[in-house]
Scaffold this motif. Structure first.
Motif, PDB file in Angstrom:
ATOM      1  N   MET A   1       0.818  -1.208   0.000  1.00  0.00           N
ATOM      2  CA  MET A   1       0.000   0.000   0.000  1.00  0.00           C
ATOM      3  C   MET A   1       0.854   1.262   0.000  1.00  0.00           C
ATOM      4  SD  MET A   1      -3.096  -0.782  -0.365  1.00  0.00           S
ATOM      5  CE  MET A   1      -3.631   0.912  -0.188  1.00  0.00           C
ATOM      6  N   PHE A   2       1.971   1.234   0.732  1.00  0.00           N
ATOM      7  CA  PHE A   2       2.870   2.396   0.763  1.00  0.00           C
ATOM      8  C   PHE A   2       3.389   2.691  -0.646  1.00  0.00           C
ATOM      9  CE2 PHE A   2       6.933   4.504   1.127  1.00  0.00           C
ATOM     10  CZ  PHE A   2       6.756   5.422   2.157  1.00  0.00           C
ATOM     11  N   MET A   3       3.872   1.661  -1.326  1.00  0.00           N
ATOM     12  CA  MET A   3       4.417   1.872  -2.669  1.00  0.00           C
ATOM     13  C   MET A   3       3.332   2.310  -3.652  1.00  0.00           C
ATOM     14  SD  MET A   3       7.361  -1.052  -3.145  1.00  0.00           S
ATOM     15  CE  MET A   3       6.233  -2.429  -3.080  1.00  0.00           C
ATOM     16  N   LEU A   4       2.133   1.752  -3.527  1.00  0.00           N
ATOM     17  CA  LEU A   4       1.023   2.170  -4.388  1.00  0.00           C
ATOM     18  C   LEU A   4       0.713   3.647  -4.168  1.00  0.00           C
ATOM     19  CD1 LEU A   4      -1.255   1.426  -6.371  1.00  0.00           C
ATOM     20  CD2 LEU A   4      -2.657   0.819  -4.394  1.00  0.00           C
TER      21      LEU A   4
ATOM     22  N   MET B   1       2.737   6.045  -2.986  1.00  0.00           N
ATOM     23  CA  MET B   1       3.808   6.902  -3.498  1.00  0.00           C
ATOM     24  C   MET B   1       3.781   6.978  -5.022  1.00  0.00           C
ATOM     25  SD  MET B   1       5.323   8.199  -0.872  1.00  0.00           S
ATOM     26  CE  MET B   1       3.647   8.225  -0.196  1.00  0.00           C
ATOM     27  N   GLY B   2       3.450   5.863  -5.681  1.00  0.00           N
ATOM     28  CA  GLY B   2       3.319   5.891  -7.135  1.00  0.00           C
ATOM     29  C   GLY B   2       2.190   6.807  -7.578  1.00  0.00           C
ATOM     30  N   LEU B   3       1.071   6.769  -6.844  1.00  0.00           N
ATOM     31  CA  LEU B   3      -0.064   7.639  -7.172  1.00  0.00           C
ATOM     32  C   LEU B   3       0.311   9.108  -7.006  1.00  0.00           C
ATOM     33  CD1 LEU B   3      -3.080   7.828  -7.885  1.00  0.00           C
ATOM     34  CD2 LEU B   3      -3.578   7.656  -5.440  1.00  0.00           C
ATOM     35  N   VAL B   4       1.068   9.427  -5.960  1.00  0.00           N
ATOM     36  CA  VAL B   4       1.514  10.806  -5.744  1.00  0.00           C
ATOM     37  C   VAL B   4       2.404  11.272  -6.892  1.00  0.00           C
ATOM     38  CG1 VAL B   4       2.913  12.306  -4.262  1.00  0.00           C
ATOM     39  CG2 VAL B   4       1.319  10.682  -3.236  1.00  0.00           C
ATOM     40  N   ALA B   5       3.367  10.429  -7.286  1.00  0.00           N
ATOM     41  CA  ALA B   5       4.310  10.816  -8.340  1.00  0.00           C
ATOM     42  C   ALA B   5       3.596  11.086  -9.664  1.00  0.00           C
ATOM     43  CB  ALA B   5       5.365   9.718  -8.514  1.00  0.00           C
ATOM     44  N   VAL B   6       2.670  10.204 -10.033  1.00  0.00           N
ATOM     45  CA  VAL B   6       1.961  10.364 -11.306  1.00  0.00           C
ATOM     46  C   VAL B   6       1.061  11.601 -11.272  1.00  0.00           C
ATOM     47  CG1 VAL B   6       0.236   9.340 -12.832  1.00  0.00           C
ATOM     48  CG2 VAL B   6       2.064   7.917 -11.879  1.00  0.00           C
TER      49      VAL B   6
ATOM     50  N   THR C   1      -0.857  10.222  -0.402  1.00  0.00           N
ATOM     51  CA  THR C   1      -0.025  10.448   0.783  1.00  0.00           C
ATOM     52  C   THR C   1      -0.652   9.857   2.038  1.00  0.00           C
ATOM     53  OG1 THR C   1      -1.051  12.614   1.215  1.00  0.00           O
ATOM     54  CG2 THR C   1       0.920  12.589  -0.180  1.00  0.00           C
ATOM     55  N   ALA C   2      -1.985   9.674   2.030  1.00  0.00           N
ATOM     56  CA  ALA C   2      -2.675   9.118   3.200  1.00  0.00           C
ATOM     57  C   ALA C   2      -2.308   7.661   3.447  1.00  0.00           C
ATOM     58  CB  ALA C   2      -4.187   9.253   3.038  1.00  0.00           C
ATOM     59  N   THR C   3      -1.748   6.981   2.451  1.00  0.00           N
ATOM     60  CA  THR C   3      -1.341   5.592   2.653  1.00  0.00           C
ATOM     61  C   THR C   3      -0.093   5.489   3.528  1.00  0.00           C
ATOM     62  OG1 THR C   3       0.105   5.541   0.706  1.00  0.00           O
ATOM     63  CG2 THR C   3      -2.211   4.984   0.365  1.00  0.00           C
ATOM     64  N   ALA C   4       0.689   6.579   3.591  1.00  0.00           N
ATOM     65  CA  ALA C   4       2.027   6.486   4.165  1.00  0.00           C
ATOM     66  C   ALA C   4       2.030   6.268   5.679  1.00  0.00           C
ATOM     67  CB  ALA C   4       2.837   7.738   3.804  1.00  0.00           C
ATOM     68  N   TYR C   5       1.314   7.100   6.425  1.00  0.00           N
ATOM     69  CA  TYR C   5       1.410   7.032   7.888  1.00  0.00           C
ATOM     70  C   TYR C   5       0.908   5.707   8.455  1.00  0.00           C
ATOM     71  CZ  TYR C   5       0.979   8.290  12.804  1.00  0.00           C
ATOM     72  OH  TYR C   5       1.087   8.311  14.167  1.00  0.00           O
ATOM     73  N   PRO C   6      -0.322   5.251   8.128  1.00  0.00           N
ATOM     74  CA  PRO C   6      -0.749   3.967   8.681  1.00  0.00           C
ATOM     75  C   PRO C   6       0.121   2.800   8.223  1.00  0.00           C
ATOM     76  CG  PRO C   6      -2.333   4.760   7.064  1.00  0.00           C
ATOM     77  CD  PRO C   6      -1.391   5.889   7.338  1.00  0.00           C
ATOM     78  N   SER C   7       0.578   2.828   6.966  1.00  0.00           N
ATOM     79  CA  SER C   7       1.448   1.757   6.485  1.00  0.00           C
ATOM     80  C   SER C   7       2.772   1.763   7.229  1.00  0.00           C
ATOM     81  CB  SER C   7       1.694   1.921   4.976  1.00  0.00           C
ATOM     82  OG  SER C   7       0.494   1.800   4.242  1.00  0.00           O
ATOM     83  N   ALA C   8       3.310   2.961   7.488  1.00  0.00           N
ATOM     84  CA  ALA C   8       4.585   3.069   8.200  1.00  0.00           C
ATOM     85  C   ALA C   8       4.470   2.524   9.620  1.00  0.00           C
ATOM     86  CB  ALA C   8       5.046   4.527   8.222  1.00  0.00           C
ATOM     87  N   VAL C   9       3.374   2.840  10.299  1.00  0.00           N
ATOM     88  CA  VAL C   9       3.192   2.359  11.672  1.00  0.00           C
ATOM     89  C   VAL C   9       3.167   0.833  11.716  1.00  0.00           C
ATOM     90  CG1 VAL C   9       1.565   2.270  13.602  1.00  0.00           C
ATOM     91  CG2 VAL C   9       2.047   4.451  12.485  1.00  0.00           C
ATOM     92  N   VAL C  10       2.451   0.212  10.769  1.00  0.00           N
ATOM     93  CA  VAL C  10       2.379  -1.250  10.733  1.00  0.00           C
ATOM     94  C   VAL C  10       3.746  -1.847  10.415  1.00  0.00           C
ATOM     95  CG1 VAL C  10       1.310  -3.238   9.600  1.00  0.00           C
ATOM     96  CG2 VAL C  10      -0.049  -1.203  10.080  1.00  0.00           C
ATOM     97  N   MET C  11       4.472  -1.282   9.443  1.00  0.00           N
ATOM     98  CA  MET C  11       5.788  -1.813   9.068  1.00  0.00           C
ATOM     99  C   MET C  11       6.793  -1.661  10.192  1.00  0.00           C
ATOM    100  SD  MET C  11       6.598  -1.123   5.025  1.00  0.00           S
ATOM    101  CE  MET C  11       5.663   0.377   4.749  1.00  0.00           C
ATOM    102  N   ILE C  12       6.754  -0.546  10.885  1.00  0.00           N
ATOM    103  CA  ILE C  12       7.694  -0.339  11.987  1.00  0.00           C
ATOM    104  C   ILE C  12       7.440  -1.354  13.095  1.00  0.00           C
ATOM    105  CG2 ILE C  12       8.183   1.232  13.913  1.00  0.00           C
ATOM    106  CD1 ILE C  12       8.192   3.495  11.884  1.00  0.00           C
TER     107      ILE C  12
ATOM    108  N   LEU D   1       9.087   9.184  -5.477  1.00  0.00           N
ATOM    109  CA  LEU D   1       9.816   8.084  -6.107  1.00  0.00           C
ATOM    110  C   LEU D   1      10.970   7.608  -5.227  1.00  0.00           C
ATOM    111  CD1 LEU D   1       9.915   9.240  -9.840  1.00  0.00           C
ATOM    112  CD2 LEU D   1       8.507   7.433  -8.830  1.00  0.00           C
ATOM    113  N   ALA D   2      11.656   8.541  -4.559  1.00  0.00           N
ATOM    114  CA  ALA D   2      12.738   8.154  -3.656  1.00  0.00           C
ATOM    115  C   ALA D   2      12.208   7.310  -2.498  1.00  0.00           C
ATOM    116  CB  ALA D   2      13.454   9.396  -3.125  1.00  0.00           C
ATOM    117  N   ALA D   3      11.088   7.739  -1.898  1.00  0.00           N
ATOM    118  CA  ALA D   3      10.490   6.973  -0.808  1.00  0.00           C
ATOM    119  C   ALA D   3      10.065   5.589  -1.285  1.00  0.00           C
ATOM    120  CB  ALA D   3       9.293   7.735  -0.232  1.00  0.00           C
ATOM    121  N   LEU D   4       9.462   5.532  -2.460  1.00  0.00           N
ATOM    122  CA  LEU D   4       9.013   4.252  -3.018  1.00  0.00           C
ATOM    123  C   LEU D   4      10.196   3.296  -3.212  1.00  0.00           C
ATOM    124  CD1 LEU D   4       6.495   3.853  -5.956  1.00  0.00           C
ATOM    125  CD2 LEU D   4       8.565   2.495  -5.870  1.00  0.00           C
TER     126      LEU D   4
END
Length: 453
Positions: free
Chosen positions: A76-79, A81-86, A111-122, A176-179
């Motif tokens: 979800m994080f990568m999806l 970030m890809g949506l943001v870049a495009v 960008t809303a995918t980032a925070y919840p995904s980061a919390v789960v991954m951490i 793209l760097a984050a992805l």
């Protein structure tokens, strides 16, 4: 590369991704005057470029957290970030303001995918490496706080040197760097639930999401008098839709917003309410002051961004101080002190109705940075200690939504008070509103106690 090194690099990538939401919510503050001129808009209309972002973020955070749990946080994080870049690659070419607002909404969803995904991954990396999760989570919190605070500085420089289009283009390399970093070093997603599309739509509570966004939209349109002659119809429709939203959420499982969680947890409800009102006070300054400085004082966007720099610096410095103060005096004392200072500084903002001298602006933005950093981190900790461990994921998503609701409230009220432009007269009305809201936040904070069960 060792697991520790990979974890450190992964946290850096996750921090970069999570920073994009607060960064983009704040960079736009210094571009409102330029957008008004380019698209021929009034103050009420141009605030939709902010409101569309916050509406999408408010609905997206809880939903994306649920999707991360279901389909995997890394995916979800990568999806996202890809949506943001495009989106940001094409947004500068929007032929009209309406499409620009749509692009902002889509970018916010990414960008809303980032925070919840980061919390789960951490959490997963912490278990794998046998370490405490507080330190990497703290780094992400600092990234969010710092990004929101330095946004006007970066935005001012980009708008002054290139134009508002640069506010979108800067996101392309960052996303793209984050992805790429997360794709390279973050752990693979484990086995996840794989249901049908029909099951996904059913479990995502689409009607609840539409009810939440629709009620906010109708109320904002009524307050801004978007359709003259129909204000009360819009307000009534928004109220009815909000009531239907509450009725559905109390009966649907799993709900978009877990209202039962609030009903059985008074301390958590007070944290949410206080944080939402606090955010509205803060965003009055964040979005109103840059317009005042550009329209009345005639300062260019680059200078306005620099004048907001003390807010960034002091909020970053106040965050670790607040952490140490909470350890010594407790969360409640830091909250009370921070909100008290917030209300005082809001009152001092009245001085800008008499002078917009650079030293005065620098002093006031520096003062505002202290309660922003302190109250933000203390509210976050208040949410944490007010919630049982098994509920903290849901609680964190709703906490972020409260921030967006506060920001939306501020942008709507700015449009109401300054429909013809932000001048020193309308700024005086905003200061009065900030003081009243600050007092309300203070009273809510006095009622809050740490959960004892």
């Amino acid at each position: 590369m060792s697991n520790k090194s990979r974890t450190g690099l992964a946290v850096a990538g996750l921090s970069l991704g999570t920073a994009l939401n607060p960064l983009n919510s704040s960079m736009i503050a210094v571009a409102l005057v330029v957008l008004r001129a380019d698209f021929g808009l009034d103050v009420a209309a141009v605030t939709w470029v902010i409101t569309s972002f916050y509406l999408s973020s408010a609905a997206g955070q809880p939903l994306m957290g649920r999707l991360a749990d279901r389909f995997g946080p890394r995916r979800m994080f990568m999806l996202g970030m890809g949506l943001v870049a495009v989106t940001c690659a094409f947004a500068p070419f929007s032929p009209n303001f309406a499409l620009l607002c749509v692009a902002r909404a889509v970018m916010a969803l990414g960008t809303a995918t980032a925070y919840p995904s980061a919390v789960v991954m951490i959490g997963a990396m912490a278990r794998r490496d046998g370490m405490e999760s507080s330190r990497p989570l703290g780094r992400i919190q600092m990234a969010n706080t710092s990004a929101a605070a330095v946004g006007p500085v970066i935005g001012g420089l980009l708008v002054g040197l290139v134009g508002w289009q640069a506010l979108f283009l800067i996101n392309v390399p960052l996303a793209l760097a984050a992805l790429l970093i997360v794709r390279q070093v973050a752990p693979e997603d484990g086995a996840r639930e794989r249901g049908s599309l029909a099951e996904l739509v059913r479990d995502s509570d689409i009607p609840g999401i539409l009810g939440f966004v629709g009620s906010l939209l109708l109320v904002m349109m009524a307050l801004l008098n978007v359709v003259p002659g129909y204000r009360w119809w819009l307000l009534g429709g928004g109220t009815v839709m909000a009531a239907l939203f509450v009725w559905r959420e109390l009966r649907f499982n799993p709900p978009f917003l877990d209202l039962r969680l609030l009903g059985r947890n008074r301390p958590l409800m007070l944290v949410y309410l206080g944080f939402a009102v606090f955010s509205s006070v803060y965003y009055f300054v964040f979005f109103g002051l840059p317009q005042l400085l550009q329209e009345v004082a005639g300062y260019d966007p680059g200078l306005v961004g620099l004048l907001m720099l003390p807010l960034a610096a002091m909020s970053v410095l106040a965050t670790p101080w607040a952490v140490r103060a909470m350890q010594r005096f407790g969360v409640r004392q830091v909250l009370i002190s921070g909100v008290g200072l917030l209300t005082t500084v809001a009152g001092l903002m009245w001085l800008l109705t008499t002078s917009l001298a650079i030293p005065l602006v620098l002093a006031l933005t520096a003062l505002m940075g202290v309660p922003y950093g302190a109250v933000s981190i203390a509210s976050n900790q208040g949410m944490f200690v007010s919630t049982r461990p098994q509920e903290r994921g849901v609680a964190a998503g709703i906490f972020q939504t409260c921030r967006y609701v506060g920001a939306i409230t501020a942008t709507v009220l700015i449009g109401v008070f300054a429909g013809g432009g932000v001048d020193q007269s309308s700024w005086g009305l905003m200061v009065l509103a900030m003081v009243v809201l600050g007092v309300v936040t203070f009273l809510i904070t006095l009622l809050w106690r740490e959960r004892t069960e």
